[in-house]
Design an enzyme around this catalytic site. Sequence first.
Site, short mmCIF file in Angstrom:
data_model
loop_
_atom_site.label_atom_id
_atom_site.label_comp_id
_atom_site.label_asym_id
_atom_site.label_seq_id
_atom_site.Cartn_x
_atom_site.Cartn_y
_atom_site.Cartn_z
N VAL A 187 8.78 -6.21 2.11
CA VAL A 187 9.65 -6.03 0.95
C VAL A 187 8.99 -5.08 -0.04
CG1 VAL A 187 10.90 -7.20 -0.89
CG2 VAL A 187 10.55 -8.35 1.30
N SER A 220 5.78 -9.63 1.32
CA SER A 220 5.79 -8.72 0.18
C SER A 220 4.87 -7.54 0.43
CB SER A 220 5.32 -9.45 -1.08
OG SER A 220 3.92 -9.76 -0.99
N ASP A 221 5.24 -6.38 -0.06
CA ASP A 221 4.26 -5.30 -0.15
C ASP A 221 3.23 -5.76 -1.17
OD1 ASP A 221 2.89 -2.95 0.07
OD2 ASP A 221 4.60 -1.66 -0.31
N SER A 222 2.00 -5.41 -0.93
CA SER A 222 0.81 -5.92 -1.63
C SER A 222 1.10 -6.76 -2.88
CB SER A 222 -0.10 -4.77 -1.96
OG SER A 222 -0.56 -4.15 -0.78
N ALA A 224 3.81 -6.85 -4.85
CA ALA A 224 5.22 -6.84 -5.25
C ALA A 224 5.62 -8.11 -5.99
CB ALA A 224 6.11 -6.64 -4.02
#
Length: 462
Positions: A187, A220-222, A224
């Site tokens: 995401v 999640s992207d790192s 996010a």
Amino acid sequence: VPDPDDNPLTSIPSKAADGINQIQKWFIENTRLGIPVDFTNEGIHGVNYWRSTDFPMQIGLGHTWDRELIRKVGYITGQEGRAVGYTNVYAPILDVGRDQRWGRYEEIYGEDPYLVAELGVQMTLGMQTDYQVAATAKHYAIYSPMKGAREGMSRVDPQVSIHEVENIHMYPWREVVQKGGLLGAMVSYNDYDGEPIEGSSYWLDQRMRGDFGFKGYLVSDSDAVEYLHLKHFTAGSMKESVLQSVLAGLNVRCTFRSPDSYVLPLRELVMEGAIPMSVIDSRVADVLRGKFLVGLFDKPLKTEKEIREADAIVDGPENRSVALQACLESMVLLKNDGILPLDENSIKTMAVIGPNAAEAVRRGYGPAGGPSISVLDGLKTRLPKAEILYSKGCEIVDSRWPDSELIGYDPTQAELDGIAEAVETARKADVAILVLGGNERTCGENFSRTSIDLPPCQELLL
């Protein structure tokens, strides 16, 4: 810190596989439920192990327009990832390019949603062959239409119409989920129309799971999750950001830090009744389903034989032959006014010039090290009888970068001297090869541009 080339854990695949095996064994034997761990890594141009098979960046793979080849690339990426111990690899990238000044253009297949979808399907099918790994595509959703020099670290406000969203940016996701059986999706950081994707049940649950039929898990992207309160301001705290993310549909947070940064707030929210146990059960079930599919519950640990086999699999000769094919097919000749191909037998003196001539540029989200050859060294090997002259000419960027891209600059005397030296080198040769371009100073994540021209100092050298 030991040099990675001298460190057995990074330079010898079987040592890395054994290390991951030991960690997996610890989790099985020392946690309450003994559930195996899903080890993840990057892999958009080969798995992100130190010395795995290195393919062209994804933009180069896109230039091949070769479905069968990309299927092989995907298979090798998954094969080598699993050999080392990973069961989930973050690839492919399904962002569709819209503005060439965007820093992450090197990571995408191209600007055509059909191309992105077709190659994304093949990459996913190759990676997930016999469920050797789960493919986790990125970045969902509407992440790539950032305008040059405007996104920076914020990743917000992609100003695109709903027509473009549906027909350009969502199309590859639907195809890869439905035709490729995608098991994971990352995401993205950005919002759309003022609503962060990370905290949106519409984008995560209604569209991805409902409309597309996605059965995998969302990670999640790192950072996010915390961006909801640090950048988007839709939440007032980390705890509220966790609440919004999990209720929206998130399964896993990517950045693993101390428990108080995610796990403890999540526990509090469950104990307080803010997040029903039915939601937790659903989110966990998605993760467990993926673990079952990749065989973690059937066979979580490698045998000694499987561990030893990693040395022959990772960056093996058959896999490297596919990488060579990918490199050759990825090259694009923009213009030839009759000079090419060069007659190597008639060249007595060759000048190799430019800031990238002696550099073996290696980009991120793939193999991190291992042997590599610069253009200068490659030409010396190919033309052993010719005299090869070298001059750097200039640095990748000038002394006023990045301001010089906007307002120009007056080169320093040292820069002028370097260019003058390169000109003299070229005059001494039968043919001159200029190796120009960028590096981590001019492209990559967080490095969007205002122009697609070469940096000013390279324009002067050219």
